[in-house]
Design an enzyme around this catalytic site. Sequence first.
Site, short mmCIF file in Angstrom:
data_model
loop_
_atom_site.label_atom_id
_atom_site.label_comp_id
_atom_site.label_asym_id
_atom_site.label_seq_id
_atom_site.Cartn_x
_atom_site.Cartn_y
_atom_site.Cartn_z
N ARG A 510 0.84 -1.21 0.00
CA ARG A 510 0.00 0.00 0.00
C ARG A 510 0.87 1.25 0.00
NH1 ARG A 510 -4.58 0.70 4.00
NH2 ARG A 510 -2.89 0.62 5.54
N SER A 571 8.36 -4.94 6.04
CA SER A 571 8.05 -6.00 7.00
C SER A 571 8.92 -7.23 6.85
CB SER A 571 6.58 -6.37 6.84
OG SER A 571 5.81 -5.20 6.78
N ASP A 626 6.60 -3.74 10.28
CA ASP A 626 5.14 -3.59 10.40
C ASP A 626 4.66 -3.76 11.83
OD1 ASP A 626 4.21 -6.85 8.96
OD2 ASP A 626 5.76 -6.27 10.37
C1 0WK Z 1 -1.54 -4.80 7.63
C2 0WK Z 1 -0.36 -3.88 7.93
C3 0WK Z 1 0.89 -4.37 7.27
C4 0WK Z 1 1.15 -5.80 7.69
C5 0WK Z 1 -0.05 -6.62 7.38
C6 0WK Z 1 0.15 -8.03 7.88
O1 0WK Z 1 -0.64 -2.60 7.46
O2 0WK Z 1 1.96 -3.57 7.59
O3 0WK Z 1 2.29 -6.27 7.05
O4 0WK Z 1 -1.20 -6.12 8.02
O5 0WK Z 1 -0.97 -8.78 7.55
P1 0WK Z 1 -1.13 -9.61 6.21
O6 0WK Z 1 -1.48 -8.64 5.18
O7 0WK Z 1 0.15 -10.29 5.98
O8 0WK Z 1 -2.22 -10.55 6.48
C1 BGC Z 2 8.93 -10.84 8.91
C2 BGC Z 2 8.67 -9.76 9.91
C3 BGC Z 2 7.26 -9.25 9.77
C4 BGC Z 2 6.29 -10.40 9.85
C5 BGC Z 2 4.88 -9.96 9.71
C6 BGC Z 2 7.86 -11.90 9.01
O1 BGC Z 2 8.01 -12.83 8.01
O2 BGC Z 2 10.17 -11.44 9.15
O3 BGC Z 2 9.56 -8.70 9.72
O4 BGC Z 2 7.04 -8.36 10.83
O5 BGC Z 2 6.57 -11.33 8.84
O6 BGC Z 2 4.64 -9.38 8.52
#
Ligand code: 0WK
Ligand code: BGC
Length: 883
Positions: A510, A571, A626
């Site tokens: 994003r 992240s 993140d």
């Molecule tokens: C939303 C956050 C972002 C993070 C994500 C983790 O804004 O920084 O990396 O959540 O959740 P995912 O999208 O991997 O399910």
């Molecule tokens: C990364 C982290 C991150 C997490 C959640 C992991 O795979 O090593 O830096 O915070 O994923 O997104």
Amino acid sequence: MVSSLGGRALHPQVQRVLLALTIPLDLLQMVKARMMLAMNKGLNRQTHAQATVKMLPTYICSTPNGTGRTAQPGGRFPQLSDNTFDMPEDLMQGTGEALFDFIAQCVRQFLGDGCHSKERLPLGFVFPFSCRQTRLDKAELISWSKGFSCSDVEGKDVVQLLQLAINKQEVGELEVVALMNDTVGTMMTCSTREIPCEVALIVDKGTNSCFMADVQHVQTVEETRGRMCVNTEWGCFGDDGALDDILTPYDQHVDEESSNPGVKRFEKLVGSLYLGDVVRHALIALAAEKALFIGSNVTVLGTKGVLTTQQVVEIISSKEGMTKARMTLEALGLRPSERDCCRMQQVCRAVVSRSAALCAAGLAAILSLIRQSRGLERLMINVAVDGELYHGMPHVQLDTVTRLLAPECLVNLKLSEDGTGRGAAMVTAVALRLADQRREVNQLLAPLRLTRADLERVQALMRQEMDLGLGRETNANASVRMLPTYVRGTPDGTERGEFLALDLGGTNFRVLAVRVAEKGIQIASQIYVIPTNIMQGTGEALFDHIVDCIMDFQMKQDLKGRVLPLGFTFSFPCKQLGLDKAVLLNWTKGFSASDCVGKDVVQLLREAAQRKQVEKALNVVAVVNDTVGTMMSCGYEDPECEIGLIVGTGTNACYMEEMQNVGTVEGEQGRMCINMEWGAFGDNGCLDHLFTEFDQMVDEKTINPGKQRFEKLISGMYLGEIVRHILLALVEKGILFQDKACPTLQNRDIFKTKFLSTIEIDGLALTKVQAILWDLELQANFEECSLVREVCQTVSLRAAQLCAAGLAAVVEKMRENRGLGQLAVTVGVDGTLYKMHPCFSEHLQQTLQDLAPNCAVTFLLSEDGSGKGAALVAAVAVCGAES
Ligand code: 0WK
Ligand code: BGC
């Protein structure tokens, strides 16, 4: 309206009697509706106790599928041998012990020499009385009926009483493994893989029915998955007065004469134990009004049971019905006229038709209940039927009235050829098969079911690794790298300004524009896709793609020419060298872009901007993980938020640590946010004792085998794959999708983690689970759907518990750090798995409460993600730079 017969006008008294015994369709509709009401009351946990129709769970959760031990090659039915023993009349009113001893002696006699074999012989017991079943092999008698009233049985476990009697007979290794109602035995007898019967109806001395209900509607059992056969015990329908408007004086007489007045009202209108007496009382009434047997002494009709239902059935069903009527009446010493015989036949027909019509109303109630509970427009279903009265009943009427009362249901009535014996064998076979399967499933899932001791050990190991990670000397070998972030505090609300923010590393990339003002924060954002070939291509291509997205966003947000401070949520594990300098240690979550590891990711972004000649448009002031962005974003709302948690594609946590404990950074004062990178917890093997064969298989197929071991037990990128491998193992063991091709299950990532979040929704109809599996070309039946759900629940529960064990280590450390008896802290949390899974957060919080009872932990869902957090960190950075 029965006013004439064969064109000749009916005698008004006869007409009135026949009218009283005939239930018009609209009233039958009412009976059906009342039956449905009574059934729902029986299924409902709150109203079950007062319900007349008890809807008793039977713990039969599937119909024969042709794989049971009784199955013969080619689906041929098992060979049956049977023997019938006459039961002495007095035994029915004697002691329970005598009754069960009699049964055990019959079994011993039946087995003959076979009773000495040492081989385990499972026995299925068809017990046609209302029992409260708590297991297939545990059933307490609620009440006797049909003339039985043996002492010391009601309220007792009938299986145990029989097993005791059998043990007394020393009949080899005979073990009662299943008890079932005769309706269940009938349903099972008629059910085959090709034509599964899901409803059964008995119209015999008594009457009853059962059907396969979605277990989530059977609130009197704990199960939430699959289907279960419910024994309706509809004989008691009307005991609360629901049938008073159709009861005739003849019915009242029969009830008063019975051994259980006021009880089993429906059964007394339908069952063959009573119909003969209903006719008898109708004849008495007609004789009293000089409409029958004029000049005859009808005292004989005053004797209960002188007219049997068998005679009634023969009078109406055989061609010689009139002759039969004459013979029957003459046998009673009456001298019936032709007209008497004819009127008696009319009364017999009316009584039996009423019984059939009432059965149809009950059956229609069941069918409509099933159709509604399965959310179907139309229902096609097979109904097994049995019972001496059914054999004599005008089937057409039962069929026709059922279709009239449940027009949206297509019913196929299947007559049970040889009673319930085969059914009992089937149930026993199913019981054994289910028991075997349950044993195998428990064995297979056992390594995934963590004990409290397991979780305490993970918590202790996490703490150990945290201390190693914080130690200057030990950091290098720690699996949990405890990376300093240079974020020293959470927002204090004074932050102001406009910022750009990037959020890379989750499901979506994003770009955000964030305005931080006194009256709050405004955000405009856009999601961009990072194609896999970019994620796994060159670093240049990745960062060029990021810059393209920024440029596109700035153009769309009319920000061209404005250079806003940028906060970059990146992240992945980075060694932070400053607020705007972070060196990538390794990729995770399916990223592997080349030439990035070991590099400053902010520099890589700047170089991409240079390549695109937009370097002046970019002013990166902060790069955060993140977890940090999430903590900051939530910290803006809640100052007690000092932990950031992500459970999404990956998983990780950060928290505010005391500087004196951060051996890898100079300085003793204040606190600093530590990015734990707990995803790598266990990469040094300290968690190998938890890794199952399925986790191994998942890890081996990733682009970073042996890495991110903790993450691979918890996060969204992997849970679906763990489930897929377990399902494959269950297929291999012949427990799942037996004889059904399931090639799709071989495909990696075909079982998405989001499926878990749907399949595990509490109370989700199994048809919905089935739909998901069918989309994967997995033709699952309900038993299989519930097993898939169990696997999903087991995998996600483990993930939530492990996450909680990690978090317990963090909050306990913070409590100790601050020398507090009780710690109150908020965790800012984000991530699709945490947000979308129906019970992940609840299991996580329950387990955390359990493992860290001295910490009051509040979970605050991050709105707007960590991009906002990155902007806040940028705001702090900019303020810092200006001051
Ligand atoms: C939303 C956050 C972002 C993070 C994500 C983790 O804004 O920084 O990396 O959540 O959740 P995912 O999208 O991997 O399910
Ligand atoms: C990364 C982290 C991150 C997490 C959640 C992991 O795979 O090593 O830096 O915070 O994923 O997104």
